[in-house]
Scaffold this active site. Structure first.
Site, PDB file in Angstrom:
ATOM      1  N   CYS A   1       0.787  -1.160   0.090  1.00 18.22           N
ATOM      2  CA  CYS A   1       0.166   0.055  -0.125  1.00 18.22           C
ATOM      3  C   CYS A   1       0.954   1.314  -0.066  1.00 18.22           C
ATOM      4  O   CYS A   1       1.687   1.419   0.915  1.00 18.22           O
ATOM      5  CB  CYS A   1      -0.841  -0.144   1.207  1.00 18.22           C
ATOM      6  SG  CYS A   1      -1.979   1.423   1.437  1.00 18.22           S
TER       7      CYS A   1
ATOM      8  N   CYS B   1      -0.629   3.413  -6.875  1.00 15.74           N
ATOM      9  CA  CYS B   1      -1.567   2.847  -5.600  1.00 15.74           C
ATOM     10  C   CYS B   1      -1.706   1.331  -6.069  1.00 15.74           C
ATOM     11  O   CYS B   1      -1.958   1.317  -7.146  1.00 15.74           O
ATOM     12  CB  CYS B   1      -2.867   3.582  -5.611  1.00 15.74           C
ATOM     13  SG  CYS B   1      -4.245   2.821  -4.664  1.00 15.74           S
TER      14      CYS B   1
HETATM   15  N1  DGL Z   1      -3.702   0.334  -2.135  1.00 10.83           N
HETATM   16  C1  DGL Z   1      -3.717   1.479  -1.350  1.00 10.83           C
HETATM   17  C2  DGL Z   1      -2.465   2.298  -1.923  1.00 10.83           C
HETATM   18  O1  DGL Z   1      -1.476   1.697  -2.528  1.00 10.83           O
HETATM   19  C3  DGL Z   1      -5.127   2.179  -1.378  1.00 10.83           C
HETATM   20  C4  DGL Z   1      -5.107   3.232  -0.538  1.00 10.83           C
HETATM   21  C5  DGL Z   1      -6.274   3.613  -0.165  1.00 10.83           C
HETATM   22  O2  DGL Z   1      -6.775   3.072   0.760  1.00 10.83           O
HETATM   23  O3  DGL Z   1      -6.855   4.857  -0.218  1.00 10.83           O
HETATM   24  O4  DGL Z   1      -2.160   3.359  -1.546  1.00 10.83           O
END
Ligand code: DGL
Length: 262
Positions: free
Chosen positions: A73, A183
């Site tokens: 993430c 993301c």
């Molecule tokens: N998968 C997360 C990232 O890479 C998502 C972020 C979120 O929860 O807004 O930033």
């Protein structure tokens, strides 16, 4: 210790794009994945709240005996990885916006980055920008609403298309030919991105680089597993049915999925 699992954490199902690459590079490793889908998205939360939520889940992964944690993430890497590295006694792998490879790919000298607000606000993004973005123009765009669509399995919907057109077409019109996915939810939108771009653009997803780094660190710490029967456990704070829909498309191996209230 070699046969204990790798822990993977994301605010939701986005980190499965990273898990897929880790499985390719490290087929003998058992994995415990935690998706905090009930609290997703983290990208527009107050930083301290995102940090606290993530920390609880990392503690859970460590209770499961994980030997290394991948923060799959970008947002949590941006707001919390320094703290986790100083507090917990296992190696941590994080996500870095892939600006460096993008600077090698671009022919127009114009790169787009799609990420969450918290990723753009973090120190890591600013440092990466300073380090690698010399001589190229970088267009940043928060992907408001996209994470929620991926969580609901609506990454091929008209709504996803409309949002992507709104975010990407203006930068492509200005000459962007390379797009960094900042993301881990966004690789699920890659097909749609390539479809809406009026001319071919290079879409950069750092997942395979993160998998390679995970392998390097496991070897360095002598933690690589050679077992032939790895296991896969998934925990979600969200609806089991949503997690299972994406998991069944990602995993080609039996897995155990559990909803957990935390
Ligand atoms: N998968 C997360 C990232 O890479 C998502 C972020 C979120 O929860 O807004 O930033």
């Amino acid at each position: 210790m070699q046969n204990t699992p790798i822990g993977i954490f994301d605010s939701g199902v986005g980190g499965l794009s990273v898990l897929k690459e880790i499985r390719k590079s490290l087929p003998n490793e058992s994995i415990v994945y935690f998706a905090d889908s009930a609290n997703c998205p983290y990208g527009s939360k107050v930083e301290a709240q995102a940090q606290a939520l993530a920390r609880e889940k990392i503690e859970f992964l460590l209770e499961q005996g994980c030997k290394l944690i991948v923060i799959a993430c970008n947002t949590v890497t941006a707001v919390a990885i320094d703290e986790f590295r100083s507090v917990f006694g296992v190696p941590f792998i994080g996500m870095e916006p892939a600006l460096k490879p993008a600077t090698f790919q671009t022919k127009t000298g114009k790169i787009g980055v799609l990420a969450t607000e918290n990723t753009f606000n973090g120190r890591l993004f600013k440092q990466t920008l300073e380090k690698y973005a010399n001589g190229v123009e970088v267009f940043v765009q928060p992907g408001f609403g996209l994470v929620e669509l991926v969580e609901k399995g609506e990454h091929k919907s008209k709504k996803a298309r409309r949002l992507l057109e709104k975010y990407l077409l203006p930068m492509i019109e200005q000459g962007v030919d390379t797009l960094v996915l900042g993301c881990t939810h966004y690789p699920f939108l890659k097909e749609m991105i390539e479809k809406i771009a009026p001319q071919p653009i290079a879409v950069i997803d750092p997942s395979s680089a993160v998998a390679a780094q995970t392998k390097r660190i496991l070897c360095e710490f002598n933690l690589c597993s050679e077992q032939n029967n790895p296991t896969f456990s998934f925990y979600t704070t969200g609806e089991k049915i949503n997690a299972d829909r994406i998991l069944s498309q990602t995993m080609n191996h039996p897995y155990h999925l559990k909803q957990i209230k935390r």
